[in-house]
Design an enzyme around this catalytic site. Sequence first.
Site, PDB file in Angstrom:
ATOM      1  N   LYS A  39      -4.101  -1.036  -4.266  1.00 29.72           N
ATOM      2  CA  LYS A  39      -5.482  -1.097  -4.871  1.00 29.72           C
ATOM      3  C   LYS A  39      -6.161  -0.099  -2.781  1.00 29.72           C
ATOM      4  O   LYS A  39      -7.216  -0.140  -2.976  1.00 29.72           O
ATOM      5  CB  LYS A  39      -6.449  -2.181  -4.423  1.00 29.72           C
ATOM      6  CG  LYS A  39      -5.709  -2.072  -5.754  1.00 29.72           C
ATOM      7  CD  LYS A  39      -6.443  -3.346  -6.124  1.00 29.72           C
ATOM      8  CE  LYS A  39      -6.220  -3.878  -8.020  1.00 29.72           C
ATOM      9  NZ  LYS A  39      -4.308  -4.490  -8.029  1.00 29.72           N
TER      10      LYS A  39
ATOM     11  N   ASN B  85     -14.882 -11.861  -6.974  1.00 27.99           N
ATOM     12  CA  ASN B  85     -13.940 -10.856  -7.114  1.00 27.99           C
ATOM     13  C   ASN B  85     -13.883 -10.487  -8.136  1.00 27.99           C
ATOM     14  O   ASN B  85     -13.761 -11.812  -9.558  1.00 27.99           O
ATOM     15  CB  ASN B  85     -12.702 -11.474  -6.645  1.00 27.99           C
ATOM     16  CG  ASN B  85     -12.070 -12.042  -4.988  1.00 27.99           C
ATOM     17  OD1 ASN B  85     -13.284 -11.578  -4.428  1.00 27.99           O
ATOM     18  ND2 ASN B  85     -11.690 -12.431  -4.042  1.00 27.99           N
TER      19      ASN B  85
ATOM     20  N   TYR C 103     -11.560  -7.593 -11.216  1.00 27.18           N
ATOM     21  CA  TYR C 103     -11.077  -6.107 -11.823  1.00 27.18           C
ATOM     22  C   TYR C 103     -11.315  -5.369 -12.973  1.00 27.18           C
ATOM     23  O   TYR C 103     -10.720  -5.689 -13.841  1.00 27.18           O
ATOM     24  CB  TYR C 103     -10.537  -6.063 -11.538  1.00 27.18           C
ATOM     25  CG  TYR C 103     -10.163  -6.657  -9.971  1.00 27.18           C
ATOM     26  CD1 TYR C 103      -9.400  -5.717  -8.751  1.00 27.18           C
ATOM     27  CD2 TYR C 103      -9.916  -7.462  -9.120  1.00 27.18           C
ATOM     28  CE1 TYR C 103      -8.895  -5.907  -7.111  1.00 27.18           C
ATOM     29  CE2 TYR C 103      -9.751  -7.712  -7.010  1.00 27.18           C
ATOM     30  CZ  TYR C 103      -9.683  -7.085  -6.726  1.00 27.18           C
ATOM     31  OH  TYR C 103      -9.210  -6.848  -5.614  1.00 27.18           O
TER      32      TYR C 103
ATOM     33  N   TRP D  44     -11.350  -3.701  -2.459  1.00 25.18           N
ATOM     34  CA  TRP D  44     -10.114  -3.925  -2.388  1.00 25.18           C
ATOM     35  C   TRP D  44      -9.489  -2.799  -2.359  1.00 25.18           C
ATOM     36  O   TRP D  44      -9.430  -2.168  -4.086  1.00 25.18           O
ATOM     37  CB  TRP D  44      -9.565  -5.117  -3.587  1.00 25.18           C
ATOM     38  CG  TRP D  44      -8.407  -5.837  -3.192  1.00 25.18           C
ATOM     39  CD1 TRP D  44      -7.748  -5.387  -3.669  1.00 25.18           C
ATOM     40  CD2 TRP D  44      -7.927  -6.643  -1.791  1.00 25.18           C
ATOM     41  NE1 TRP D  44      -6.169  -6.774  -3.317  1.00 25.18           N
ATOM     42  CE2 TRP D  44      -7.060  -7.007  -1.612  1.00 25.18           C
ATOM     43  CE3 TRP D  44      -8.938  -7.343  -0.620  1.00 25.18           C
ATOM     44  CZ2 TRP D  44      -6.636  -8.066  -0.841  1.00 25.18           C
ATOM     45  CZ3 TRP D  44      -8.584  -7.921  -0.288  1.00 25.18           C
ATOM     46  CH2 TRP D  44      -6.712  -8.443  -0.139  1.00 25.18           C
TER      47      TRP D  44
ATOM     48  N   ASP E 139      -0.757 -12.439  -3.502  1.00 29.38           N
ATOM     49  CA  ASP E 139       0.153 -11.320  -3.760  1.00 29.38           C
ATOM     50  C   ASP E 139       0.953 -10.950  -2.360  1.00 29.38           C
ATOM     51  O   ASP E 139       2.278  -9.980  -2.632  1.00 29.38           O
ATOM     52  CB  ASP E 139      -0.517 -10.003  -4.450  1.00 29.38           C
ATOM     53  CG  ASP E 139      -1.044  -9.344  -3.782  1.00 29.38           C
ATOM     54  OD1 ASP E 139      -1.900 -10.005  -2.696  1.00 29.38           O
ATOM     55  OD2 ASP E 139      -1.294  -8.541  -4.405  1.00 29.38           O
TER      56      ASP E 139
HETATM   57  C1  GCB Z   1      -7.189 -10.484  -5.984  1.00 30.65           C
HETATM   58  C2  GCB Z   1      -6.778 -11.341  -4.999  1.00 30.65           C
HETATM   59  C3  GCB Z   1      -6.002  -9.772  -4.376  1.00 30.65           C
HETATM   60  C4  GCB Z   1      -5.349  -9.612  -4.189  1.00 30.65           C
HETATM   61  C5  GCB Z   1      -6.481  -8.078  -5.632  1.00 30.65           C
HETATM   62  C6  GCB Z   1      -4.976  -7.355  -6.629  1.00 30.65           C
HETATM   63  O1  GCB Z   1      -8.324 -11.568  -6.851  1.00 30.65           O
HETATM   64  O2  GCB Z   1      -8.210 -11.651  -3.435  1.00 30.65           O
HETATM   65  O3  GCB Z   1      -5.672 -10.383  -2.669  1.00 30.65           O
HETATM   66  O4  GCB Z   1      -4.439  -8.531  -3.774  1.00 30.65           O
HETATM   67  O5  GCB Z   1      -6.853  -9.560  -6.544  1.00 30.65           O
HETATM   68  O6  GCB Z   1      -4.948  -6.038  -6.344  1.00 30.65           O
HETATM   69  O7  GCB Z   1      -5.032  -8.184  -7.657  1.00 30.65           O
END
Ligand code: GCB
Length: 598
Positions: free
Chosen positions: A566, A464, A466, A547, A168
Amino acid sequence: MLYPKDTQTREVKDLSGIWRFKVDRHNTGRADMWHMQPLQDTIPMPVPASYNDMTQDASIRDHIGDVWYETFFRIPRSWSGDRIMLRVGSACHHAVVWVNGRQAAEHKGGFLPFEADISEAVEYGMENRVTIVVNNVLTWQTLPPGRIKTFDDAKHPEGYRIQEYFHDFYNYAGLHRPVKVYRTPAAHIRDVTVTTDVQDGTGLVTYRTEASEAGAAVRVRLVDEEGRMVASGTGAQGTLRVENARLWKPLQAYLYTLHVELVGDDGETADHYMLDIGIRTVRVEGSRFLINGEPFYFKGFGKHEDSDIKGKGLDYAVNVKDFNLLKWIGANSFRTSHYPYAEEILDLADREGIVVIGEVPAVGFTFFNYNDKVYTPDQANDETLAHHLDVLNDMIARDKNHPSIVMWSVANEAATFQEEAVPYFRKVAETARVLDATRPLTLVQWALPDKCQVAQFFDVVCVNRYYSWYADPGCLDLVEHQVEWELSGWHRNFNKPVIMSEYGADAIAGFHQDPPVMFTEEYQCEMLQRYHNVFDRLDYVIGEHVWAFADFATKQGTTRINGNKKGVFTRQRQPKAAAHMLRRRWEQMAVTPKWSGR
Ligand code: GCB
């Protein structure tokens, strides 16, 4: 590769400043040999800086292909007879360099330095011209990868192209780090490698030097922060013993300076180089990450080199501010997501005692559909792997002596659930271990624990994830259940320590709602808090990297609102509510470390 320094025998000229700049609108400058004369119709451009945000012209910002930089410099006559080097700190992503119209260097890869011997190309005492063409195109054979999309329909004008990439952060380009000219004596120190160990309070500093002439005599001395010599030796390699060594510790850095001298036949110093080193050990043992034998819990962030106006250009002010914010918030570490950062940043980390996970720019090796193959003959192929290994080699060659770096990350979120990833990352891991046997290795995972096929090659699992954001958006009540389910899967399958290397939520500074909804500061806090509840319960979780440190620029798209939000800090480095929440947590953890009660 040694960082250019002024020493008894060396001298550096920094070419930072305003250069002449020209966009190559039709990408014809190389064929037309623009480097043979001074560039015509240029605009001023600062170096170091990304060029993209510097003008009001979107066609410069969005240009795909070559841009040209040029400046002039003088080499004093007194430098004649020495070895004159030109060093480019970083050119994103490919560059060719000419001095006075003569090609000096060509380099692929945007985040590492390269240099060339220009002794024969320069005129002493006169003005010299350096021309650098920088190209920003990403393909499946670059790191990070990308592809140029073309169109074959009536909706797009003929020849319309888009640069696609699978990460991104915005594809900033240009000369991001200083360009320097420096001189060394003809007979010179080529490289110095230092590793350290500690035995019963005695620091062991093992050094290996490489000189331009084999068999050259070398003497070394180690000096402490008060300027006292604590050890000395002779020979191209050896081990120095430091009684009662002051160790380099997280947030309590102590640096010694290693002076390396090449000795001429007359006994005089023929070349001299100085390297700051820290005496410390790093080891993974069971489910602990040990620094100097003590369990270390990573508190900190994934970051970016990113700021207003300069983009990815080196900015001392931003860097010092960032380290002050790291200390203010109680962090002890960060990952150089998703590429090797400027050496000047690593120097600050060494000095401030901030622990670093160094990462290669292998980001975007995933399509977010498990079935779309990444490792195919026309995508991540043998050439990609060869480049990946080159970059790994160059990163470790550049950064191996930084005490702050405790682990290497060989990729971020690669498609490790595809069987072709196995030979690819087996090779990457084997190569990294040959290049550096002293530091643990990781690969930052996006695969789920039951799907990952390569975690066995690495020492630490970095994940990682979310939850309640990309998966089950808005469902904060699911977070603890899902995080615990996932992390216990990693532990069960691989039995290695686990770092949550990314977790977080976009929060637009000033957006509030309670009960929380997505994109508010409350939601960001609440999500982080729920992850923390799980980390605190699981013994084998050895770290949390939120993050992200600060908001940053991204490519445009429907999931980004003028950048990735973020950040716990805004792009201008102002704290959001989450920063205050993290500060309370991390300060408390400094008082009561995670494993103290067990
Ligand atoms: C991720 C990536 C990171 C992105 C983040 C996001 O998994 O490693 O580079 O910026 O998610 O905010 O989507």
